[in-house]
Motif scaffolding. Sequence first.
Motif, PDB file in Angstrom:
ATOM      1  N   GLY A  28      -1.352   0.912   1.694  1.00  0.00           N
ATOM      2  CA  GLY A  28      -1.512  -0.084   0.988  1.00  0.00           C
ATOM      3  C   GLY A  28      -1.304  -1.394   1.645  1.00  0.00           C
ATOM      4  O   GLY A  28      -2.094  -2.609   1.246  1.00  0.00           O
ATOM      5  N   THR A  29      -0.476  -1.452   2.711  1.00  0.00           N
ATOM      6  CA  THR A  29      -0.146  -2.756   3.080  1.00  0.00           C
ATOM      7  C   THR A  29      -0.761  -3.026   4.785  1.00  0.00           C
ATOM      8  O   THR A  29      -0.896  -3.933   5.256  1.00  0.00           O
ATOM      9  CB  THR A  29       0.833  -3.336   3.165  1.00  0.00           C
ATOM     10  OG1 THR A  29       1.946  -2.354   3.930  1.00  0.00           O
ATOM     11  CG2 THR A  29       1.493  -3.415   1.808  1.00  0.00           C
ATOM     12  N   THR A  50      -3.933  -3.954   6.286  1.00  0.00           N
ATOM     13  CA  THR A  50      -4.881  -3.258   5.310  1.00  0.00           C
ATOM     14  C   THR A  50      -5.566  -4.446   4.581  1.00  0.00           C
ATOM     15  O   THR A  50      -5.376  -5.504   3.983  1.00  0.00           O
ATOM     16  CB  THR A  50      -4.361  -2.382   4.115  1.00  0.00           C
ATOM     17  OG1 THR A  50      -3.744  -1.510   4.775  1.00  0.00           O
ATOM     18  CG2 THR A  50      -5.479  -1.957   3.148  1.00  0.00           C
ATOM     19  N   GLU A  52      -8.727  -4.766   1.335  1.00  0.00           N
ATOM     20  CA  GLU A  52      -9.236  -4.008   0.164  1.00  0.00           C
ATOM     21  C   GLU A  52     -10.662  -3.628  -0.039  1.00  0.00           C
ATOM     22  O   GLU A  52     -11.510  -4.504   0.730  1.00  0.00           O
ATOM     23  CB  GLU A  52      -8.625  -4.336  -1.298  1.00  0.00           C
ATOM     24  CG  GLU A  52      -7.376  -4.328  -1.371  1.00  0.00           C
ATOM     25  CD  GLU A  52      -6.809  -4.665  -2.908  1.00  0.00           C
ATOM     26  OE1 GLU A  52      -7.785  -4.855  -3.705  1.00  0.00           O
ATOM     27  OE2 GLU A  52      -5.639  -4.774  -3.054  1.00  0.00           O
ATOM     28  N   ASN A 101      -4.953   1.326  -5.023  1.00  0.00           N
ATOM     29  CA  ASN A 101      -4.393   0.336  -4.250  1.00  0.00           C
ATOM     30  C   ASN A 101      -4.996  -0.159  -3.166  1.00  0.00           C
ATOM     31  O   ASN A 101      -4.914  -1.352  -2.705  1.00  0.00           O
ATOM     32  CB  ASN A 101      -2.784   0.886  -3.754  1.00  0.00           C
ATOM     33  CG  ASN A 101      -1.976   1.012  -4.903  1.00  0.00           C
ATOM     34  OD1 ASN A 101      -2.014   0.296  -6.037  1.00  0.00           O
ATOM     35  ND2 ASN A 101      -0.996   1.886  -4.563  1.00  0.00           N
ATOM     36  N   LEU A 102      -6.237   0.273  -2.910  1.00  0.00           N
ATOM     37  CA  LEU A 102      -7.095  -0.060  -1.765  1.00  0.00           C
ATOM     38  C   LEU A 102      -8.472  -0.637  -2.318  1.00  0.00           C
ATOM     39  O   LEU A 102      -9.245  -0.906  -1.627  1.00  0.00           O
ATOM     40  CB  LEU A 102      -7.274   1.209  -0.679  1.00  0.00           C
ATOM     41  CG  LEU A 102      -6.128   1.761  -0.003  1.00  0.00           C
ATOM     42  CD1 LEU A 102      -6.769   3.022   0.802  1.00  0.00           C
ATOM     43  CD2 LEU A 102      -5.693   0.805   0.980  1.00  0.00           C
ATOM     44  N   THR A 188       6.285   4.587  -3.772  1.00  0.00           N
ATOM     45  CA  THR A 188       6.021   3.895  -4.953  1.00  0.00           C
ATOM     46  C   THR A 188       5.950   4.776  -6.216  1.00  0.00           C
ATOM     47  O   THR A 188       6.503   4.507  -7.129  1.00  0.00           O
ATOM     48  CB  THR A 188       4.775   3.034  -4.851  1.00  0.00           C
ATOM     49  OG1 THR A 188       4.872   1.855  -3.808  1.00  0.00           O
ATOM     50  CG2 THR A 188       4.539   2.376  -6.259  1.00  0.00           C
TER      51      THR A 188
END
Length: 368
Positions: A28-29, A50, A52, A101-102, A188
């Motif tokens: 996600g990051t 990352t 999106e 999350n992406l 998470t």
Amino acid sequence: MAAATPHLRAGTNSVQADPISLGIDIGGTKIEGVAMDGNEHLLACHRIPTREGSQAVHDDTVMLIRHLLDQLGPNQGPVTVGLGIPGRVDANRGMVDDAVNLGIHHMALGPAVAKTTGLPVRVENDVNIAALGAASQTGDTLMTPGATPHSQAARDQARRPATEPGRDGPRALPDHDDHTVAFINLGTGLAAGIISGDRIEHGASGAIGEIGHIPVDAHQFPCKCGQRGCLETVASGSAAQALWPGIAHPLPDLIAQAGQGNQQAQDVLDIIGHGIALAVQIVALTIDPAVIILGGGMSKTGQPLLDLVTEHLNRSAACSHFIASLSLPDRLRLAPADLPIAAIGAALAGRMAADSRPSDFIGKETAS
């Protein structure tokens, strides 16, 4: 890191270059990539932030693949690519769904990257590749309960046979090839990856290991999946943040505050410790793995996390001869915090793509 040294074939002047396995962990990051040779030596590592969206994930993945290959230089052997990504993954078709999350709803990640790079590609769920990477490590890198990480004592303890007389520590990984290893990702969310005989178990629908959505907790906290009392609501990074808000790293703070006599911190810590121990018991009683590895963001707490889970497992064992007989604390390991295990696992998974051709994917699906 230096590139692999090519092997010379005996009796000839030709050079046979090592096969190269590239592993990309799409998080996600950050997107983290590694290159490994056939002996599983890390040759190169690189990471980028990352972005999106399907197109951005495709472009950044391709860019990272090319960067790793550029680091290795010429005379490369055959190259395979493994990709790990959150969401529902059809590993056989390279499809990804609901990687929220992406910003990905539906994407043919494997076909798209194979078409752009001309390389064979395999895509797996991110927890599965982390499980594969963690299971590939030895007693030298996996921390055991009651041991200091990377200490000589810890390494000696992990190397001892499980049947050694007088041995008071946990078992090392079994020697046989068909052992089962479970990896519990305390991130998470909460999920488990199952490795059997060095291969990822997928189940009938790919939902194997989704233990976070078993509704067994008595507190009945609401879960994002729509249920109440899911294990994820008391045994994950998001659970710790919800139960102990306003702290960047809640679990270490909870442990410190509880140690100083803060009763509220102790109460919350008991909820989380019991939840993680329950996750361990569920995995042990359904899969019966030889080793259970704790990984994910919460695992960076280190030895105090192992101590917390061991304490709660011992509480269950104290009132149940059956649970005590399973010796669950002896099976626990902590994933190494200083190795990119997810990217390593992706590289190992990518070797399964060696027998496929990029054209096997191309044209079947398109990114959306």
